[in-house]
Design a protein around this motif. Sequence first.
Motif, PDB file in Angstrom:
ATOM      1  N   PRO A  10       0.815  -1.230   0.000  1.00  0.00           N
ATOM      2  CA  PRO A  10       0.000   0.000   0.000  1.00  0.00           C
ATOM      3  C   PRO A  10       0.841   1.268   0.000  1.00  0.00           C
ATOM      4  CG  PRO A  10      -0.933  -1.607   1.519  1.00  0.00           C
ATOM      5  CD  PRO A  10       0.384  -2.175   1.068  1.00  0.00           C
ATOM      6  N   THR A  11       1.968   1.261   0.727  1.00  0.00           N
ATOM      7  CA  THR A  11       2.821   2.460   0.783  1.00  0.00           C
ATOM      8  C   THR A  11       3.431   2.749  -0.567  1.00  0.00           C
ATOM      9  OG1 THR A  11       3.335   1.988   3.097  1.00  0.00           O
ATOM     10  CG2 THR A  11       4.803   3.521   1.935  1.00  0.00           C
ATOM     11  N   GLU A  12       3.949   1.708  -1.244  1.00  0.00           N
ATOM     12  CA  GLU A  12       4.549   1.889  -2.573  1.00  0.00           C
ATOM     13  C   GLU A  12       3.504   2.367  -3.573  1.00  0.00           C
ATOM     14  OE1 GLU A  12       8.019  -1.577  -2.379  1.00  0.00           O
ATOM     15  OE2 GLU A  12       6.007  -2.049  -3.117  1.00  0.00           O
ATOM     16  N   CYS A  13       2.290   1.845  -3.457  1.00  0.00           N
ATOM     17  CA  CYS A  13       1.210   2.240  -4.372  1.00  0.00           C
ATOM     18  C   CYS A  13       0.862   3.714  -4.185  1.00  0.00           C
ATOM     19  CB  CYS A  13      -0.016   1.369  -4.140  1.00  0.00           C
ATOM     20  SG  CYS A  13      -1.400   1.754  -5.253  1.00  0.00           S
ATOM     21  N   CYS A  18      -1.288   6.412  -6.849  1.00  0.00           N
ATOM     22  CA  CYS A  18      -2.376   5.519  -7.232  1.00  0.00           C
ATOM     23  C   CYS A  18      -3.189   5.111  -6.002  1.00  0.00           C
ATOM     24  CB  CYS A  18      -1.817   4.279  -7.942  1.00  0.00           C
ATOM     25  SG  CYS A  18      -0.931   4.698  -9.464  1.00  0.00           S
ATOM     26  N   CYS A  19      -4.212   4.348  -6.252  1.00  0.00           N
ATOM     27  CA  CYS A  19      -5.089   3.891  -5.182  1.00  0.00           C
ATOM     28  C   CYS A  19      -4.843   2.401  -4.920  1.00  0.00           C
ATOM     29  CB  CYS A  19      -6.546   4.106  -5.542  1.00  0.00           C
ATOM     30  SG  CYS A  19      -6.958   5.837  -5.739  1.00  0.00           S
ATOM     31  N   PHE A  30      -4.165   0.619  -8.574  1.00  0.00           N
ATOM     32  CA  PHE A  30      -4.718   1.048  -9.863  1.00  0.00           C
ATOM     33  C   PHE A  30      -4.764   2.570  -9.911  1.00  0.00           C
ATOM     34  CE2 PHE A  30      -8.706   2.177  -7.862  1.00  0.00           C
ATOM     35  CZ  PHE A  30      -8.751   1.327  -6.774  1.00  0.00           C
ATOM     36  N   TYR A  31      -4.816   3.098 -11.168  1.00  0.00           N
ATOM     37  CA  TYR A  31      -4.870   4.546 -11.383  1.00  0.00           C
ATOM     38  C   TYR A  31      -6.229   5.086 -10.965  1.00  0.00           C
ATOM     39  CZ  TYR A  31      -0.567   4.128 -14.093  1.00  0.00           C
ATOM     40  OH  TYR A  31       0.700   3.887 -14.485  1.00  0.00           O
ATOM     41  N   LYS A  32      -6.233   6.373 -10.566  1.00  0.00           N
ATOM     42  CA  LYS A  32      -7.479   7.020 -10.181  1.00  0.00           C
ATOM     43  C   LYS A  32      -8.338   7.252 -11.409  1.00  0.00           C
ATOM     44  CE  LYS A  32      -5.430   9.512  -6.279  1.00  0.00           C
ATOM     45  NZ  LYS A  32      -5.170  10.824  -5.673  1.00  0.00           N
ATOM     46  N   SER A  33      -9.636   7.053 -11.286  1.00  0.00           N
ATOM     47  CA  SER A  33     -10.586   7.308 -12.380  1.00  0.00           C
ATOM     48  C   SER A  33     -11.963   7.502 -11.790  1.00  0.00           C
ATOM     49  CB  SER A  33     -10.596   6.148 -13.376  1.00  0.00           C
ATOM     50  OG  SER A  33     -10.976   4.958 -12.727  1.00  0.00           O
ATOM     51  N   ALA A  34     -12.862   8.201 -12.530  1.00  0.00           N
ATOM     52  CA  ALA A  34     -14.238   8.446 -12.063  1.00  0.00           C
ATOM     53  C   ALA A  34     -15.177   7.471 -12.733  1.00  0.00           C
ATOM     54  CB  ALA A  34     -14.648   9.878 -12.364  1.00  0.00           C
ATOM     55  N   VAL A  35     -15.367   6.314 -12.148  1.00  0.00           N
ATOM     56  CA  VAL A  35     -16.260   5.295 -12.685  1.00  0.00           C
ATOM     57  C   VAL A  35     -17.208   4.856 -11.604  1.00  0.00           C
ATOM     58  CG1 VAL A  35     -14.544   4.493 -14.357  1.00  0.00           C
ATOM     59  CG2 VAL A  35     -14.665   3.420 -12.118  1.00  0.00           C
ATOM     60  N   HIS A  54     -23.800  -3.184  -3.556  1.00  0.00           N
ATOM     61  CA  HIS A  54     -24.235  -1.795  -3.517  1.00  0.00           C
ATOM     62  C   HIS A  54     -23.458  -1.037  -4.594  1.00  0.00           C
ATOM     63  CE1 HIS A  54     -20.563  -1.565  -1.081  1.00  0.00           C
ATOM     64  NE2 HIS A  54     -20.508  -0.277  -1.403  1.00  0.00           N
ATOM     65  N   ALA A  55     -24.081   0.023  -5.131  1.00  0.00           N
ATOM     66  CA  ALA A  55     -23.450   0.817  -6.187  1.00  0.00           C
ATOM     67  C   ALA A  55     -23.475   2.292  -5.788  1.00  0.00           C
ATOM     68  CB  ALA A  55     -24.202   0.663  -7.512  1.00  0.00           C
ATOM     69  N   THR A  56     -22.332   2.951  -5.867  1.00  0.00           N
ATOM     70  CA  THR A  56     -22.239   4.374  -5.524  1.00  0.00           C
ATOM     71  C   THR A  56     -21.385   5.078  -6.547  1.00  0.00           C
ATOM     72  OG1 THR A  56     -20.330   3.956  -4.104  1.00  0.00           O
ATOM     73  CG2 THR A  56     -22.487   3.964  -3.041  1.00  0.00           C
ATOM     74  N   LEU A  57     -21.533   6.419  -6.644  1.00  0.00           N
ATOM     75  CA  LEU A  57     -20.677   7.253  -7.488  1.00  0.00           C
ATOM     76  C   LEU A  57     -19.648   7.914  -6.587  1.00  0.00           C
ATOM     77  CD1 LEU A  57     -23.267   8.957  -9.839  1.00  0.00           C
ATOM     78  CD2 LEU A  57     -21.517   7.304 -10.495  1.00  0.00           C
ATOM     79  N   GLN A  58     -18.350   7.697  -6.875  1.00  0.00           N
ATOM     80  CA  GLN A  58     -17.281   8.265  -6.082  1.00  0.00           C
ATOM     81  C   GLN A  58     -16.209   8.818  -7.017  1.00  0.00           C
ATOM     82  OE1 GLN A  58     -15.826   5.244  -3.537  1.00  0.00           O
ATOM     83  NE2 GLN A  58     -17.686   5.108  -2.286  1.00  0.00           N
ATOM     84  N   PRO A  59     -15.453   9.858  -6.565  1.00  0.00           N
ATOM     85  CA  PRO A  59     -14.393  10.384  -7.404  1.00  0.00           C
ATOM     86  C   PRO A  59     -13.261   9.391  -7.622  1.00  0.00           C
ATOM     87  CG  PRO A  59     -15.006  11.968  -5.706  1.00  0.00           C
ATOM     88  CD  PRO A  59     -15.655  10.666  -5.371  1.00  0.00           C
ATOM     89  N   THR A  60     -12.896   8.633  -6.601  1.00  0.00           N
ATOM     90  CA  THR A  60     -11.800   7.685  -6.706  1.00  0.00           C
ATOM     91  C   THR A  60     -12.309   6.332  -6.265  1.00  0.00           C
ATOM     92  OG1 THR A  60     -10.228   9.419  -6.173  1.00  0.00           O
ATOM     93  CG2 THR A  60      -9.473   7.132  -5.978  1.00  0.00           C
ATOM     94  N   VAL A  61     -12.272   5.323  -7.144  1.00  0.00           N
ATOM     95  CA  VAL A  61     -12.917   4.054  -6.854  1.00  0.00           C
ATOM     96  C   VAL A  61     -12.064   2.913  -7.354  1.00  0.00           C
ATOM     97  CG1 VAL A  61     -15.243   5.022  -6.953  1.00  0.00           C
ATOM     98  CG2 VAL A  61     -14.170   4.210  -9.017  1.00  0.00           C
ATOM     99  N   ALA A  62     -12.448   1.701  -6.942  1.00  0.00           N
ATOM    100  CA  ALA A  62     -11.765   0.496  -7.393  1.00  0.00           C
ATOM    101  C   ALA A  62     -12.320   0.050  -8.727  1.00  0.00           C
ATOM    102  CB  ALA A  62     -11.957  -0.618  -6.354  1.00  0.00           C
ATOM    103  N   PRO A  63     -11.495  -0.522  -9.611  1.00  0.00           N
ATOM    104  CA  PRO A  63     -11.993  -0.999 -10.907  1.00  0.00           C
ATOM    105  C   PRO A  63     -12.785  -2.283 -10.758  1.00  0.00           C
ATOM    106  CG  PRO A  63      -9.675  -1.541 -10.647  1.00  0.00           C
ATOM    107  CD  PRO A  63     -10.037  -0.723  -9.451  1.00  0.00           C
TER     108      PRO A  63
END
Length: 351
Positions: A10-13, A18-19, A30-35, A54-63
């Motif tokens: 996590p520290t290296e990421c 990245c997230c 993974f790279y940040k993206s708005a999905v 559950h489904a949510t809209l977030q600025p930074t999320v997991a792919p």
Amino acid sequence: VDCGATGITPTECASKGCCYHPTTGAPFCFYKSAVVTVSLRTSSSAAPAATSWHATLQPTVAPLPRDAVLGSKGSDSKNQGGPQGGTLAIASLTAIAATAIFCMAYVLCFRPKFRETNDNEEQTEPLYNHVPYHTRLQLAEPGSEVHQEYHRLFVQKWNTKQWPTSGGRAVPPPRISAIYEIDAEPHLAVYKAKQRELDALPGPKHGSFPGNEKNRFHGARLKCMFHGVPCRDATCSVCRIVEQGHFGNDSVMGEIRFAATSHAAKGLGLAPGKEPPPRNLQHFVADDAGNAVFVAGVLLGTPQVVAAPTRGRLPHGTHSRIADQNVTGVDEIIIFDEAQAIPKALILFST
């Protein structure tokens, strides 16, 4: 999209911007993206019926996991019609619906609205908030000495028979509704300095007053119901002249025009659609002519007298350009320096 090699911490990421989010079947870093985030929580890998979502809209999320994409040829046939595939379909449709609602709300509520204009209408350009101005206006009461002086000057200098193409027709002057006396401070100091400068020049002097000062008329566009306070329309020439205390706003290609006669000045600054005199002898005296006339002090200095249309700079040693009326039949006086003129009175007409 992978942002690091397998086994990254996590520290290296985080150091790579990245997230980090441990997800089965997808990159941890993974790279940040708005999905749309679709998180799967499974109580048991062998019991799909216990899966919650559950489904949510977030600025930074997991792919999304690679094997959870709907319609993918590599998907397990058991999952395509099962609960997991159904939840993903619902999540996708929910996200699409939310996006559509947001776009519709923007179009209806937040999109700038533009007023439809008629091409035949004269456009209004709002001015900034009133600039500080020191020009003082005093309404001359009918019967007062000031009112009588400027009223008499306007009527005495009105003679449409002077136009060669008028056929000797005498058009009566329009009825004056109001006269304002103007004290144009601080431009008066600039005007007086220019007067002293012209009077100090070597050579023969012209006129009876310093700087060859003359009372002349200037017609200007009036777009408001003027009552002593300048309006905020940037294209209302009368209000801008009153506000600034000089005629620089009416300069066209560096030229500021005046007339020795009041009828010639009344033909300047007409509203769109009005034909100037002497081609038309009704429009310029009509109630909707859309202009007003200033009485101005003008410093002619040494004039250049011309017998034909002339453009360009003045010859050396001259300070104004005057059309020879005896030859041209045109009453026109041009100066190029706004310091050479100052408004003294504003004459308004019945509308």
